[in-house]
Design a protein around this motif. Structure first.
Motif, PDB file in Angstrom:
ATOM      1  N   UNK A 133       0.838  -1.201   0.000  1.00 26.59           N
ATOM      2  CA  UNK A 133       0.000   0.000   0.000  1.00 26.59           C
ATOM      3  C   UNK A 133       0.872   1.251   0.000  1.00 26.59           C
ATOM      4  N   UNK A 134       0.708   2.062  -0.980  1.00 21.82           N
ATOM      5  CA  UNK A 134       1.472   3.303  -1.051  1.00 21.82           C
ATOM      6  C   UNK A 134       0.682   4.440  -0.433  1.00 21.82           C
ATOM      7  N   UNK A 135       1.379   5.494  -0.097  1.00 18.89           N
ATOM      8  CA  UNK A 135       0.698   6.679   0.432  1.00 18.89           C
ATOM      9  C   UNK A 135      -0.324   7.197  -0.567  1.00 18.89           C
ATOM     10  N   UNK A 136       0.019   7.101  -1.830  1.00 14.18           N
ATOM     11  CA  UNK A 136      -0.891   7.617  -2.860  1.00 14.18           C
ATOM     12  C   UNK A 136      -2.210   6.864  -2.846  1.00 14.18           C
ATOM     13  N   UNK A 137      -2.132   5.560  -2.642  1.00 14.80           N
ATOM     14  CA  UNK A 137      -3.361   4.768  -2.594  1.00 14.80           C
ATOM     15  C   UNK A 137      -4.247   5.225  -1.444  1.00 14.80           C
ATOM     16  N   UNK A 138      -3.647   5.496  -0.292  1.00 18.43           N
ATOM     17  CA  UNK A 138      -4.415   5.974   0.855  1.00 18.43           C
ATOM     18  C   UNK A 138      -5.003   7.344   0.571  1.00 18.43           C
ATOM     19  N   UNK A 139      -4.194   8.223  -0.023  1.00 14.21           N
ATOM     20  CA  UNK A 139      -4.676   9.571  -0.306  1.00 14.21           C
ATOM     21  C   UNK A 139      -5.860   9.543  -1.266  1.00 14.21           C
ATOM     22  N   UNK A 190      -6.172  14.550  -3.222  1.00 14.38           N
ATOM     23  CA  UNK A 190      -4.978  13.700  -3.104  1.00 14.38           C
ATOM     24  C   UNK A 190      -3.720  14.497  -3.398  1.00 14.38           C
ATOM     25  N   UNK A 191      -3.781  15.365  -4.414  1.00 11.14           N
ATOM     26  CA  UNK A 191      -2.613  16.199  -4.737  1.00 11.14           C
ATOM     27  C   UNK A 191      -2.333  17.197  -3.613  1.00 11.14           C
ATOM     28  N   UNK A 192      -3.384  17.679  -2.974  1.00 16.10           N
ATOM     29  CA  UNK A 192      -3.232  18.596  -1.842  1.00 16.10           C
ATOM     30  C   UNK A 192      -2.466  17.908  -0.712  1.00 16.10           C
ATOM     31  N   UNK A 193      -2.806  16.652  -0.449  1.00 17.10           N
ATOM     32  CA  UNK A 193      -2.081  15.903   0.571  1.00 17.10           C
ATOM     33  C   UNK A 193      -0.628  15.692   0.170  1.00 17.10           C
ATOM     34  N   UNK A 194      -0.412  15.332  -1.089  1.00 13.67           N
ATOM     35  CA  UNK A 194       0.950  15.083  -1.558  1.00 13.67           C
ATOM     36  C   UNK A 194       1.806  16.348  -1.470  1.00 13.67           C
ATOM     37  N   UNK A 195       1.229  17.468  -1.810  1.00 14.89           N
ATOM     38  CA  UNK A 195       1.957  18.741  -1.807  1.00 14.89           C
ATOM     39  C   UNK A 195       2.359  19.166  -0.405  1.00 14.89           C
ATOM     40  N   UNK A 196       1.573  18.775   0.580  1.00 17.40           N
ATOM     41  CA  UNK A 196       1.812  19.233   1.958  1.00 17.40           C
ATOM     42  C   UNK A 196       2.361  18.150   2.870  1.00 17.40           C
ATOM     43  N   UNK A 197       2.921  17.101   2.283  1.00 14.42           N
ATOM     44  CA  UNK A 197       3.571  16.089   3.102  1.00 14.42           C
ATOM     45  C   UNK A 197       2.652  15.046   3.675  1.00 14.42           C
ATOM     46  N   UNK A 198       1.539  14.784   3.007  1.00 13.78           N
ATOM     47  CA  UNK A 198       0.627  13.752   3.475  1.00 13.78           C
ATOM     48  C   UNK A 198      -0.321  14.238   4.561  1.00 13.78           C
ATOM     49  N   UNK A 199      -1.039  13.279   5.136  1.00 12.34           N
ATOM     50  CA  UNK A 199      -2.027  13.626   6.158  1.00 12.34           C
ATOM     51  C   UNK A 199      -1.368  14.320   7.344  1.00 12.34           C
ATOM     52  N   UNK A 200      -0.264  13.745   7.828  1.00 12.72           N
ATOM     53  CA  UNK A 200       0.420  14.346   8.979  1.00 12.72           C
ATOM     54  C   UNK A 200       0.914  15.747   8.695  1.00 12.72           C
ATOM     55  N   UNK A 201       1.400  15.967   7.474  1.00  8.53           N
ATOM     56  CA  UNK A 201       1.887  17.298   7.114  1.00  8.53           C
ATOM     57  C   UNK A 201       0.773  18.320   7.101  1.00  8.53           C
ATOM     58  N   UNK A 202      -0.392  17.942   6.577  1.00 11.50           N
ATOM     59  CA  UNK A 202      -1.531  18.857   6.550  1.00 11.50           C
ATOM     60  C   UNK A 202      -1.990  19.178   7.975  1.00 11.50           C
ATOM     61  N   UNK A 228      -7.951   8.413  12.913  1.00 15.37           N
ATOM     62  CA  UNK A 228      -9.225   8.935  12.407  1.00 15.37           C
ATOM     63  C   UNK A 228      -9.315  10.443  12.590  1.00 15.37           C
ATOM     64  N   UNK A 229      -8.842  10.936  13.710  1.00 17.45           N
ATOM     65  CA  UNK A 229      -8.851  12.390  13.932  1.00 17.45           C
ATOM     66  C   UNK A 229      -8.005  13.096  12.890  1.00 17.45           C
ATOM     67  N   UNK A 230      -6.853  12.527  12.556  1.00 15.18           N
ATOM     68  CA  UNK A 230      -5.981  13.144  11.556  1.00 15.18           C
ATOM     69  C   UNK A 230      -6.655  13.170  10.189  1.00 15.18           C
ATOM     70  N   UNK A 231      -7.321  12.078   9.821  1.00  9.56           N
ATOM     71  CA  UNK A 231      -8.049  12.055   8.546  1.00  9.56           C
ATOM     72  C   UNK A 231      -9.118  13.140   8.531  1.00  9.56           C
TER      73      UNK A 231
END
Length: 333
Positions: free
Chosen positions: A77-83, A165-177, A144-147
């Protein structure tokens, strides 16, 4: 030893005693017990759902199944798949919120969550929180809170569904956002800080005024309380008191300095109307200020009115020097 303190006792509350049905004094353990809220079972009866609500719940179920399939079948599972999975949920949130059946859909999802997880969902929870809770079964509360936070931030920034998904990728994923403070949040935080600072300043001023009010009233008290009982000193000893003193005198710590007032515990006798003084209490300055702040907070009077009343009382007893610096503060309040 007899100690006399100036005080004026006034109260209107009736004396109340805690008794048990047998008439015997209740055990202390039965009196000092915490009060916990009891979960209330749902009494709402199930009603037939409209086709649109059933379709919406069915779509949520498909997303939940898709997520489970993603977890089981996609070993790498890649980060992209989750995003992209989160992007589908982000789009579904928008779909629910824009639906005429939004309330019914949310209520039905919450009902299903309560049945499945045996835990309730706050009625004021955002749609993002409800969808994430329903779909991402087995994830930790923090995940769940982070999502949820990532979706709520994206919505506040008007991120389109196709760009989530691109917004998440641009900002370092869920944790980055989650960790990023965006411009609108910085403004909100600054405003919140200003309001908090103003509230704290108002609280401090009101507490000071109440302190001065009691001090002035002591000079106007018409009666004295002759008390020969115990006055308990609750001021803790400064742990640094025995340490070698530095060359420069340290600033007194209000947590270990004796307060200015004695707080008496009294019980009113309803037959005689007189008060029985049980105990006197002296607290440290820090706790004393907390008590005075609590009193000040409960006073239904504006800051300018309180300040005017205190100034007038102080001037009437010759405390004019204490109010010399109040005019500007009163004008700004």
């Amino acid at each position: 030893m007899t100690t006399t303190y100036a005080s004026k006792l006034t109260a209107t509350d009736e004396f109340a005693a805690v008794m048990n049905p047998t008439g015997a004094a209740p055990a202390v353990s039965n009196v000092f017990r915490p009060k916990f809220g009891q979960a209330k079972a749902s009494t709402s009866s199930f009603t037939a759902l409209s086709p649109s609500v059933e379709r919406a719940v069915g779509a949520a179920e498909q997303l939940a199944q898709a997520y489970q399939k993603l977890r089981v079948e996609v070993l790498d599972t890649t980060d992209r798949a989750l995003w992209e999975m989160l992007q589908q949920n982000y789009g579904f949130v928008e779909q629910v919120d824009s639906s005429a059946q939004k309330r019914e859909t949310r209520n039905e999802l919450i009902r299903k969550i309560q049945i499945r997880d045996s835990q309730g969902v706050a009625s004021n929870a955002t749609t993002e929180a409800v969808i994430v809770r329903y779909v991402f079964v087995g994830q930790s509360r923090q995940t769940r809170n982070n999502y949820t936070i990532a979706m709520e931030k994206a919505r506040a920034l008007d991120i389109p569904v196709s760009g989530f998904a691109d917004f998440l990728a641009k900002n370092g994923g869920v944790g980055g956002v989650v960790e990023t403070v965006f411009d609108h949040e910085a403004e909100e935080q600054a405003t919140a800080k200003e309001l908090a600072d103003a509230k704290a300043a108002d609280k401090g001023t009101r507490t000071q005024l109440v302190t001065r009010l009691y001090s002035a009233l002591a000079h106007k008290a018409e009666s004295e309380l002759a008390y020969a009982g115990e006055v308990t000193d609750w001021v803790p000893r400064d742990p640094k008191a025995d340490a070698a003193k530095s060359k420069t005198t340290a600033k007194p710590d209000p947590r270990y300095e004796k307060g200015n007032f004695v707080f008496f515990v009294t019980v009113r006798n309803p037959q005689t109307g007189r008060y029985h003084v049980v105990q006197g209490n002296v607290f440290d300055q820090a706790y004393e200020q907390q008590l005075l702040a609590s009193i000040a907070e409960r006073m239904d009077v504006s800051l300018p009115e309180l300040s005017t009343a205190v100034q007038g009382l102080e001037q009437s007893i010759g405390f004019g020097s204490l109010v010399a610096n109040d005019v500007e503060e009163l004008q700004q309040a």
